[in-house]
Design a protein around this motif. Structure first.
Motif, short mmCIF file in Angstrom:
data_model
loop_
_atom_site.label_atom_id
_atom_site.label_comp_id
_atom_site.label_asym_id
_atom_site.label_seq_id
_atom_site.Cartn_x
_atom_site.Cartn_y
_atom_site.Cartn_z
N ASP A 31 0.81 -1.21 0.00
CA ASP A 31 0.00 0.00 0.00
C ASP A 31 0.85 1.26 0.00
O ASP A 31 0.47 2.27 -0.59
N GLU A 32 1.98 1.22 0.67
CA GLU A 32 2.82 2.39 0.81
C GLU A 32 3.91 2.48 -0.25
O GLU A 32 4.67 3.44 -0.28
N SER A 33 3.97 1.50 -1.10
CA SER A 33 5.03 1.46 -2.09
C SER A 33 4.79 2.47 -3.20
O SER A 33 3.70 2.57 -3.74
N ARG A 34 5.82 3.23 -3.54
CA ARG A 34 5.70 4.20 -4.62
C ARG A 34 5.89 3.54 -5.97
O ARG A 34 5.50 4.08 -6.98
N GLY A 35 6.48 2.37 -5.99
CA GLY A 35 6.78 1.73 -7.25
C GLY A 35 5.67 0.84 -7.78
O GLY A 35 5.85 0.15 -8.78
N MET A 36 4.53 0.83 -7.13
CA MET A 36 3.46 -0.08 -7.54
C MET A 36 2.97 0.21 -8.96
O MET A 36 2.61 -0.69 -9.68
N THR A 37 2.94 1.46 -9.35
CA THR A 37 2.44 1.80 -10.68
C THR A 37 3.53 2.34 -11.58
O THR A 37 3.24 2.83 -12.67
N GLY A 38 4.75 2.30 -11.13
CA GLY A 38 5.84 2.81 -11.93
C GLY A 38 5.77 4.32 -12.12
O GLY A 38 6.28 4.87 -13.08
N GLY A 39 5.10 5.00 -11.19
CA GLY A 39 4.98 6.46 -11.28
C GLY A 39 3.85 6.93 -12.16
O GLY A 39 3.60 8.12 -12.28
N GLU A 40 3.16 6.02 -12.80
CA GLU A 40 2.04 6.37 -13.68
C GLU A 40 0.73 5.93 -13.03
O GLU A 40 0.64 4.84 -12.48
N PRO A 41 -0.32 6.76 -13.12
CA PRO A 41 -1.62 6.34 -12.58
C PRO A 41 -2.17 5.16 -13.38
O PRO A 41 -1.95 5.06 -14.59
N SER A 42 -2.91 4.30 -12.70
CA SER A 42 -3.49 3.14 -13.38
C SER A 42 -4.58 3.59 -14.34
O SER A 42 -5.10 4.70 -14.26
N GLY A 43 -4.93 2.71 -15.25
CA GLY A 43 -5.96 3.02 -16.23
C GLY A 43 -7.30 3.37 -15.59
O GLY A 43 -7.99 4.29 -16.04
N MET A 45 -7.75 4.74 -12.67
CA MET A 45 -7.64 6.07 -12.06
C MET A 45 -7.69 7.16 -13.13
O MET A 45 -8.29 8.21 -12.93
N GLN A 46 -7.08 6.90 -14.28
CA GLN A 46 -7.15 7.87 -15.38
C GLN A 46 -8.59 8.02 -15.86
O GLN A 46 -9.05 9.13 -16.12
N GLN A 47 -9.31 6.90 -15.97
CA GLN A 47 -10.71 6.95 -16.39
C GLN A 47 -11.55 7.71 -15.36
O GLN A 47 -12.40 8.51 -15.73
N ALA A 48 -11.31 7.46 -14.09
CA ALA A 48 -12.05 8.17 -13.04
C ALA A 48 -11.81 9.67 -13.14
O ALA A 48 -12.74 10.47 -13.02
N HIS A 49 -10.57 10.06 -13.39
CA HIS A 49 -10.25 11.48 -13.53
C HIS A 49 -10.98 12.08 -14.73
O HIS A 49 -11.56 13.16 -14.63
N ARG A 50 -10.96 11.38 -15.84
CA ARG A 50 -11.67 11.88 -17.03
C ARG A 50 -13.16 12.00 -16.77
O ARG A 50 -13.79 12.99 -17.17
N ASP A 51 -13.73 11.01 -16.09
CA ASP A 51 -15.16 11.06 -15.80
C ASP A 51 -15.52 12.25 -14.93
O ASP A 51 -16.50 12.95 -15.19
N LEU A 52 -14.75 12.49 -13.88
CA LEU A 52 -15.03 13.62 -13.01
C LEU A 52 -14.81 14.95 -13.73
O LEU A 52 -15.56 15.90 -13.53
N ALA A 53 -13.80 15.00 -14.60
CA ALA A 53 -13.54 16.22 -15.37
C ALA A 53 -14.70 16.51 -16.33
O ALA A 53 -15.00 17.67 -16.61
N ARG A 54 -15.37 15.46 -16.81
CA ARG A 54 -16.53 15.63 -17.70
C ARG A 54 -17.79 15.99 -16.94
O ARG A 54 -18.83 16.23 -17.53
N GLY A 55 -17.71 15.97 -15.61
CA GLY A 55 -18.87 16.34 -14.82
C GLY A 55 -19.72 15.16 -14.37
O GLY A 55 -20.80 15.36 -13.80
N LEU A 56 -19.25 13.94 -14.61
CA LEU A 56 -20.01 12.79 -14.14
C LEU A 56 -19.92 12.72 -12.62
O LEU A 56 -18.94 13.12 -12.02
#
Length: 74
Positions: A31-43, A45-56
């Motif tokens: 849970d505390e590891s920074r290397g879990m995603t290689g510094g990139e957000p998971s797919g 999480m990216q979808q969640a961000h796009r959805d919230l940015a669209r107002g969903l």
């Protein structure tokens, strides 16, 4: 005669050195590891961000469940 060392009786022993042998990480280590995603957000999480940015609306039930739990706990 006392066998105590010069250090305080409350002092902690030195932390163990990390093992060089591969072993599975414990849940809190993952849970505390920074290397879990290689510094990139998971797919997802990216979808969640796009959805919230669209107002969903976020449909997570966590806050609602927490309120209900606290209300019933009284």
């Amino acid at each position: 005669m006392s066998t105590r060392t010069a250090s305080s009786p409350r002092s902690r022993p030195p932390a163990p050195k990390p093992s060089t042998s591969p072993r599975p990480a414990l849940p809190h280590e993952r849970d505390e590891s920074r290397g879990m995603t290689g510094g990139e957000p998971s797919g997802s999480m990216q979808q969640a961000h796009r959805d919230l940015a669209r107002g969903l609306q976020d449909t997570d039930r966590g806050p609602e469940m927490e309120r209900t739990y606290r209300k019933l706990k009284r």
